[in-house]
Design a protein around this motif. Structure first.
Motif, PDB file in Angstrom:
ATOM      1  N   ARG A  92       0.860  -1.185   0.000  1.00 40.70           N
ATOM      2  CA  ARG A  92       0.000   0.000   0.000  1.00 40.70           C
ATOM      3  C   ARG A  92       0.890   1.226   0.000  1.00 40.70           C
ATOM      4  N   LEU A  93       0.470   2.242  -0.724  1.00 46.17           N
ATOM      5  CA  LEU A  93       1.254   3.465  -0.723  1.00 46.17           C
ATOM      6  C   LEU A  93       0.388   4.700  -0.919  1.00 46.17           C
ATOM      7  N   ASN A  94       1.003   5.838  -0.625  1.00 46.26           N
ATOM      8  CA  ASN A  94       0.227   7.072  -0.570  1.00 46.26           C
ATOM      9  C   ASN A  94       0.111   7.751  -1.927  1.00 46.26           C
ATOM     10  N   LEU A  95      -0.574   7.103  -2.863  1.00 49.37           N
ATOM     11  CA  LEU A  95      -0.858   7.706  -4.168  1.00 49.37           C
ATOM     12  C   LEU A  95      -2.361   7.905  -4.264  1.00 49.37           C
ATOM     13  N   ARG A  96      -2.776   9.084  -4.750  1.00 51.24           N
ATOM     14  CA  ARG A  96      -4.198   9.394  -4.733  1.00 51.24           C
ATOM     15  C   ARG A  96      -4.847   9.489  -6.100  1.00 51.24           C
ATOM     16  N   SER A  97      -4.034   9.522  -7.129  1.00 56.80           N
ATOM     17  CA  SER A  97      -4.629   9.698  -8.456  1.00 56.80           C
ATOM     18  C   SER A  97      -3.827   8.949  -9.509  1.00 56.80           C
ATOM     19  N   HIS A  98      -4.435   8.855 -10.677  1.00 54.38           N
ATOM     20  CA  HIS A  98      -3.802   8.319 -11.866  1.00 54.38           C
ATOM     21  C   HIS A  98      -2.452   9.012 -12.104  1.00 54.38           C
ATOM     22  N   GLN A  99      -2.452  10.360 -11.978  1.00 56.59           N
ATOM     23  CA  GLN A  99      -1.229  11.147 -12.203  1.00 56.59           C
ATOM     24  C   GLN A  99      -0.157  10.769 -11.179  1.00 56.59           C
ATOM     25  N   ASP A 100      -0.566  10.655  -9.924  1.00 59.22           N
ATOM     26  CA  ASP A 100       0.367  10.222  -8.873  1.00 59.22           C
ATOM     27  C   ASP A 100       1.011   8.900  -9.263  1.00 59.22           C
ATOM     28  N   PHE A 101       0.177   7.974  -9.750  1.00 60.25           N
ATOM     29  CA  PHE A 101       0.708   6.649 -10.072  1.00 60.25           C
ATOM     30  C   PHE A 101       1.668   6.714 -11.256  1.00 60.25           C
ATOM     31  N   ASN A 102       1.300   7.468 -12.298  1.00 57.46           N
ATOM     32  CA  ASN A 102       2.182   7.572 -13.464  1.00 57.46           C
ATOM     33  C   ASN A 102       3.559   8.101 -13.077  1.00 57.46           C
ATOM     34  N   LYS A 103       3.554   9.063 -12.173  1.00 57.12           N
ATOM     35  CA  LYS A 103       4.823   9.629 -11.700  1.00 57.12           C
ATOM     36  C   LYS A 103       5.612   8.556 -10.937  1.00 57.12           C
ATOM     37  N   TRP A 104       4.880   7.828 -10.078  1.00 60.22           N
ATOM     38  CA  TRP A 104       5.538   6.768  -9.310  1.00 60.22           C
ATOM     39  C   TRP A 104       6.124   5.716 -10.258  1.00 60.22           C
ATOM     40  N   LEU A 105       5.335   5.347 -11.288  1.00 55.25           N
ATOM     41  CA  LEU A 105       5.778   4.310 -12.221  1.00 55.25           C
ATOM     42  C   LEU A 105       7.043   4.747 -12.970  1.00 55.25           C
ATOM     43  N   GLU A 106       7.059   6.013 -13.378  1.00 59.71           N
ATOM     44  CA  GLU A 106       8.247   6.550 -14.049  1.00 59.71           C
ATOM     45  C   GLU A 106       9.464   6.424 -13.120  1.00 59.71           C
ATOM     46  N   ASN A 107       9.275   6.788 -11.850  1.00 58.87           N
ATOM     47  CA  ASN A 107      10.355   6.677 -10.869  1.00 58.87           C
ATOM     48  C   ASN A 107      10.753   5.221 -10.620  1.00 58.87           C
ATOM     49  N   PHE A 108       9.739   4.364 -10.567  1.00 57.24           N
ATOM     50  CA  PHE A 108       9.986   2.944 -10.297  1.00 57.24           C
ATOM     51  C   PHE A 108      10.804   2.317 -11.435  1.00 57.24           C
ATOM     52  N   GLN A 109      10.484   2.701 -12.665  1.00 56.24           N
ATOM     53  CA  GLN A 109      11.234   2.158 -13.801  1.00 56.24           C
ATOM     54  C   GLN A 109      12.692   2.588 -13.725  1.00 56.24           C
ATOM     55  N   GLN A 133      -4.894   6.734   4.705  1.00 49.45           N
ATOM     56  CA  GLN A 133      -3.456   6.944   4.581  1.00 49.45           C
ATOM     57  C   GLN A 133      -2.847   6.379   3.293  1.00 49.45           C
ATOM     58  N   TYR A 134      -3.306   5.183   2.909  1.00 52.64           N
ATOM     59  CA  TYR A 134      -2.701   4.516   1.745  1.00 52.64           C
ATOM     60  C   TYR A 134      -3.755   4.170   0.692  1.00 52.64           C
ATOM     61  N   PRO A 135      -4.159   5.125  -0.117  1.00 50.35           N
ATOM     62  CA  PRO A 135      -5.230   4.837  -1.080  1.00 50.35           C
ATOM     63  C   PRO A 135      -4.829   3.830  -2.174  1.00 50.35           C
ATOM     64  N   ALA A 136      -3.535   3.715  -2.456  1.00 48.06           N
ATOM     65  CA  ALA A 136      -3.140   2.833  -3.559  1.00 48.06           C
ATOM     66  C   ALA A 136      -2.752   1.448  -3.057  1.00 48.06           C
TER      67      ALA A 136
END
Ligand SMILES: [Zn+2]
Ligand SMILES: [Zn+2]
Length: 254
Positions: free
Chosen positions: A76-93, A173-176
């Motif tokens: 679980r992590l603190n991402l709230r939107s599609h945009q949040d996730f895309n940013k996280w995914l870019e960082n994760f890659q 706290q952890y929407p994702a």
């Protein structure tokens, strides 16, 4: 105790919306909070997760050996939107040196889930297509890797107030919720795998700025290589093989 099924589904339906509430996702998002073991994230797993986020692991099965990171997890992590996730995914890659493609999209589920998508490792191209490509780039990239992940982002606030009746104790706290099956069947950081990575946005911007300063494609790539050499010294050979930070001249021509 209920098993969470990490088996990859047939990946022959890329980008096609799946019927609502299909198999694995329905079971996991519904039941996983009850499975929460509040597990500690091993250092080897943390090492590939982007920094700057708050993570909570409901469950982690760690199969890592030496430098080879391998695990499956409900995170679980603190991402709230599609945009949040895309940013996280870019960082994760970036942080994991892996590349992910959309495996399946889901219709917006509305009230409780604001975003849901499945991804697969790009070392799994679609079944049946590799066979006709013998000797070509596509064929050597495809290892039928079964690594995949499903993300769902839940709505933490409903009609202006907190979902107090939600059974999900990880809200707000952890929407994702990330079902991450990080078990690749190939090496990740060897030069052979890195050369297939996408050129990163950051590198694209550097290229564009070099073009504006009248560098030709070959010169621009040479400049980037020179800069990598200065910055990474002994690790230069690894970096130069990674297409994300070191594009090929053909890419620079585009
Ligand atoms: Zn948990
Ligand atoms: Zn893989």
């Amino acid at each position: 105790m209920m098993d969470v099924d990490f088996e990859p589904e047939d990946s022959d339906f890329e980008d096609e919306p799946a019927p609502k509430g299909i198999g694995i996702v329905q079971r996991c998002t519904g039941k996983s909070t009850r499975l929460c073991g509040d597990e500690e994230i091993p250092a080897v797993v943390q090492s590939i997760l982007p920094e700057g986020y708050t993570y909570h692991a409901c469950r982690i099965d760690n199969f890592s050996q030496n430098d080879e990171v391998s695990f499956s997890a409900i995170i679980r992590l603190n991402l709230r939107s599609h945009q949040d996730f895309n940013k996280w995914l870019e960082n994760f890659q970036e942080s994991s040196s892996t590349t992910w493609r959309v495996k399946r999209t889901f219709p917006s589920t509305g009230l409780k889930v604001v975003f849901k998508k499945a991804y697969r490792c790009h070392h799994n191209t679609r079944p049946g297509k590799g066979s006709t490509n013998a000797g070509r780039r596509v064929a050597s990239k495809n290892t039928n890797c079964s690594a995949d992940m499903i993300v769902s982002i839940k709505k933490a606030v409903y009609e202006g107030r907190t979902l107090s009746r939600s059974k999900d104790t990880h809200l707000p706290q952890y929407p994702a919720e990330l079902l991450l099956n990080y078990r690749h069947n190939h090496q990740i950081t060897c030069a052979d795998a890195l050369k297939f990575r996408d050129v990163s946005e950051e590198t694209k911007e550097v290229l564009i700025s070099l073009f504006k300063r009248k560098y030709g494609p070959t010169q621009a790539v040479e400049m980037i290589k020179y800069d990598l050499q200065l910055r990474h010294g002994a690790n230069y050979h690894m970096k130069a093989a990674d297409r994300a930070v070191c594009p090929d001249v053909q890419f620079a021509h585009r």
